[in-house]
Enzyme design. Structure first.
Site, mmCIF file in Angstrom:
data_model
loop_
_atom_site.group_PDB
_atom_site.id
_atom_site.type_symbol
_atom_site.label_atom_id
_atom_site.label_comp_id
_atom_site.label_asym_id
_atom_site.label_seq_id
_atom_site.Cartn_x
_atom_site.Cartn_y
_atom_site.Cartn_z
ATOM 1 N N GLU A 1 0.827 -1.214 0.000
ATOM 2 C CA GLU A 1 0.000 0.000 0.000
ATOM 3 C C GLU A 1 0.862 1.266 0.000
ATOM 4 O O GLU A 1 0.344 2.378 0.046
ATOM 5 C CB GLU A 1 -0.948 -0.005 1.204
ATOM 6 C CG GLU A 1 -2.159 -0.894 1.002
ATOM 7 C CD GLU A 1 -1.786 -2.358 0.799
ATOM 8 O OE1 GLU A 1 -2.109 -2.894 -0.285
ATOM 9 O OE2 GLU A 1 -1.171 -2.962 1.683
ATOM 10 N N ASN B 1 -0.863 -8.034 -3.708
ATOM 11 C CA ASN B 1 -1.533 -7.203 -4.707
ATOM 12 C C ASN B 1 -0.557 -6.256 -5.398
ATOM 13 O O ASN B 1 0.437 -5.829 -4.814
ATOM 14 C CB ASN B 1 -2.641 -6.384 -4.048
ATOM 15 C CG ASN B 1 -2.107 -5.537 -2.894
ATOM 16 O OD1 ASN B 1 -1.793 -6.066 -1.839
ATOM 17 N ND2 ASN B 1 -2.012 -4.231 -3.081
ATOM 18 N N ASP C 1 -7.848 -5.793 -4.700
ATOM 19 C CA ASP C 1 -6.910 -6.030 -3.592
ATOM 20 C C ASP C 1 -7.027 -7.449 -3.057
ATOM 21 O O ASP C 1 -7.024 -7.679 -1.853
ATOM 22 C CB ASP C 1 -7.094 -5.018 -2.455
ATOM 23 C CG ASP C 1 -6.067 -5.243 -1.343
ATOM 24 O OD1 ASP C 1 -4.888 -5.455 -1.656
ATOM 25 O OD2 ASP C 1 -6.451 -5.244 -0.151
#
Length: 600
Positions: free
Chosen positions: A193, A281, A323
């Site tokens: 992220e 991801n 995700d």
């Protein structure tokens, strides 16, 4: 060949093999004794199975709390302690303290308190969890949040060596447990992220010297991938990945901030000398900004332990739009698959599909939904290996600033990091799952080093038109791709399972219950309310002739991030706060270990 060089080469090979055998033998001995719990999964196969059976289906209902221990730290407690030869090694979330306890006297033999900059907490997306320490070569290995890997003397707690695994200021933090395989310590990296480029790294167990590092994406040589020898499943068969298999699937230099992080659990087949793991991801969560399949994020990998070279790789979710992080454990088991005895690898992915592959070759054998709520894809095409995406739930097709509603599962998946277990008697896998759906709205985001690189707003909620809860605990037939039985739960089951030869399965709930259920049908045999919600993994050991079962409690992790971090808005915590708001009615923050046994 020059004879002097030849002699040096032979000597090097002999030395390397001797080191491999020595380091492996020590941990092997510890793992082969069922009285120990010497690795996070109890073994290298990630089976989370114990042959202990003093506690069994007929007497587990009498089990009582034997002793407790406060870790002195709040927030999410994942992983489990280790037990080696009468010593228990206990870890905590950030600041990642480690305790060594003599089980005979319950005296704390040593405590290690690493000095970490508290600024690292702001760089951790989904709580300050740590999934545990590893043991091997007389050392305890701690992968700290700030990315430093410490090797501690198991007898004294003194630092033997330390190595920096990533730049925490850029979001390359760590939450995974390191794993000892052979003469190497294997560790991953978090921070998808933050646009961190994922990698799996091996360090020499004695010195901490870098042995190899294999990236998840980018140039072939940096992934340690041979275009002609590394194979993948395509067109109904295994075929070489070809040159620039990753670079061709990214726009420009996007692979440099491409995610594919590796913060899950790893497994190892000693006979094949292969390490197995999953990649996460791609970055960002806005799929419109990163056209292409984004290889090799969202993939299952098999690497040679000695060299790190990739034998085979399989991408589960090309061009991930939801995700559906692919880091969940690879369970190695020899099972019957469609009538054939198979050296299998079984993986329960966040995307809601359970995969069974031949772990020797990488051939795809089974891919089926393990939660009936899964709707983002109809099925996996067994010839191409690709999921068949339902247009309605495609956030790529719907585009940025459009709220795609009713996607099942939610971003935290039908199963997140909480590990499943295997029972060799039944041949079934026992899986803690999430029964959660979401609304997902991507938006444009720019990459800034050291800052979040998400680009989506989420809302999560229980799967509609179901039992009303947010979780199931299931038994899964990986050879057939079918649920054998399913037990509904009020909240997601975020605890790792334990299966024992006593025909009992243990798991914890977010409300804080440790439960024992029947191997046969999931019938509840016993439960106990611990001081806080359970997201840790159940473990067992034998001490002075008595079997014990233990688990951490301490609410947190992604599901409990609202309580752990004091977040209030529904969309906070990457969408989890609103979905799990009712948890605060059932538990409170804490950090403790509770250990159970039968009465004397």
């Amino acid at each position: 060949m020059d004879m002097a060089f030849k002699h040096r080469l032979i000597a090097g090979v002999v030395f390397a093999w001797a080191g491999f055998a020595h380091a492996d033998a020590q941990l092997d001995r510890a793992m082969q004794d069922p009285g120990n719990w010497a690795a996070q999964a109890g073994d290298n196969y990630n089976q989370r199975y114990s042959s202990l059976k003093q506690i069994n289906a007929s007497n587990v209902g009498k089990m009582q709390a034997a002793w407790t221990f406060s870790t002195g730290v709040l927030r999410g407690h994942e992983g489990s302690p280790l037990v080696v030869d009468g010593i228990m090694y206990i870890h905590t979330p950030f600041p990642n303290n480690v305790f060594a306890m003599d089980l005979k006297t319950q005296e704390i033999l040593w405590k290690y308190e690493p000095k970490q900059d508290s600024a690292v907490v702001a760089q951790m997306c989904c709580d300050t969890v740590n999934r545990g320490v590893a043991y091997g070569d007389g050392k305890i290995f701690l992968q700290r949040a700030d990315s430093v890997l410490d090797a501690l003397d198991a007898k004294t707690g003194k630092v033997v060596w330390s190595v920096k695994n990533g730049d925490a200021k850029l979001g390359a933090v760590n939450t995974n447990a390191p794993h000892v395989f052979g003469d190497k310590v294997i560790t991953g990296i978090s921070g998808g992220e933050w646009g961190v480029r994922g990698h799996l790294t091996a360090y020499d167990i004695k010195t901490g010297k870098l042995a190899w590092r294999g990236y998840s994406n980018g140039p072939d040589e940096e992934m340690l991938m041979d275009p002609d020898k590394t194979v993948t499943w395509t067109d109904g068969k295994l075929a070489p990945v070809g040159k620039d298999s990753s670079l061709k699937t990214w726009k420009g230099d996007q692979w440099k901030t491409g995610g594919g992080t590796t913060w899950g659990w790893y497994s190892y087949d000693k006979e094949l000398n292969l390490v197995y793991y999953g990649t996460g991801n791609p970055s960002t969560w806005n799929p419109s900004q990163r056209p292409g399949d984004n290889k090799w994020s969202m993939s299952i990998w098999a690497r040679d332990l000695n060299t790190g070279k990739v034998k085979w790789v399989y991408q589960m979710t090309p061009h991930d739009e939801w995700d559906f992080d692919g880091i969940n454990e690879m369970i190695l088991a020899d099972i019957d698959v469609k009538g054939k005895k198979t050296k299998a690898l079984v993986h329960f992915d966040r995307n809601g599909f359970a995969y069974t592959l031949d772990r020797t070759t990488g051939a795809l054998l089974v891919a089926e939904k393990f939660d009936p709520a899964v709707n983002w894809a109809t099925h996996v095409d067994m010839k191409t290996g690709r999921p068949q995406v339902v247009a309605k739930y495609s956030t790529q097709q719907n585009g940025p600033d459009v709220n795609t509603k009713g996607v099942c599962p939610a971003a935290l998946g039908s199963k997140d990091q909480q590990p499943a277990s295997f029972d060799p008697k039944t041949g079934l896998f026992y899986v803690p799952t999430n029964h959660v759906c979401m609304d997902y709205e991507p938006f444009e985001v720019e990459y800034t080093a050291g800052q979040p690189y998400v680009g989506a707003t989420l809302a999560m909620y229980p799967a509609p038109q179901s039992h009303g809860g947010m979780g199931n605990f299931i038994a899964w037939d990986a050879g057939k791709g079918k649920i054998a039985w399913s037990k509904p739960e009020k909240f997601s089951v975020w605890s790792g399972a334990l299966t024992t030869a006593g025909d009992v399965i243990f798991y914890g709930t977010l409300e804080g219950y440790l439960k024992a259920v029947s191997l046969k049908d999931g019938k509840e045999l016993w439960k106990f309310k611990t001081p806080s919600g359970i997201i840790g993994n159940v473990f067992t050991y034998m001490h002075q002739g008595k079997q014990y079962v233990g688990v951490y409690s301490g609410i947190g992790g992604w599901a409990g991030i609202g309580m752990a971090a004091g977040l209030e808005k529904d969309n906070d915590g990457l969408g989890a706060v609103g979905g799990y708001r009712d948890l605060q009615k059932h538990t409170a923050l804490g950090g403790s270990l509770t250990v159970f046994a039968l009465p004397d």
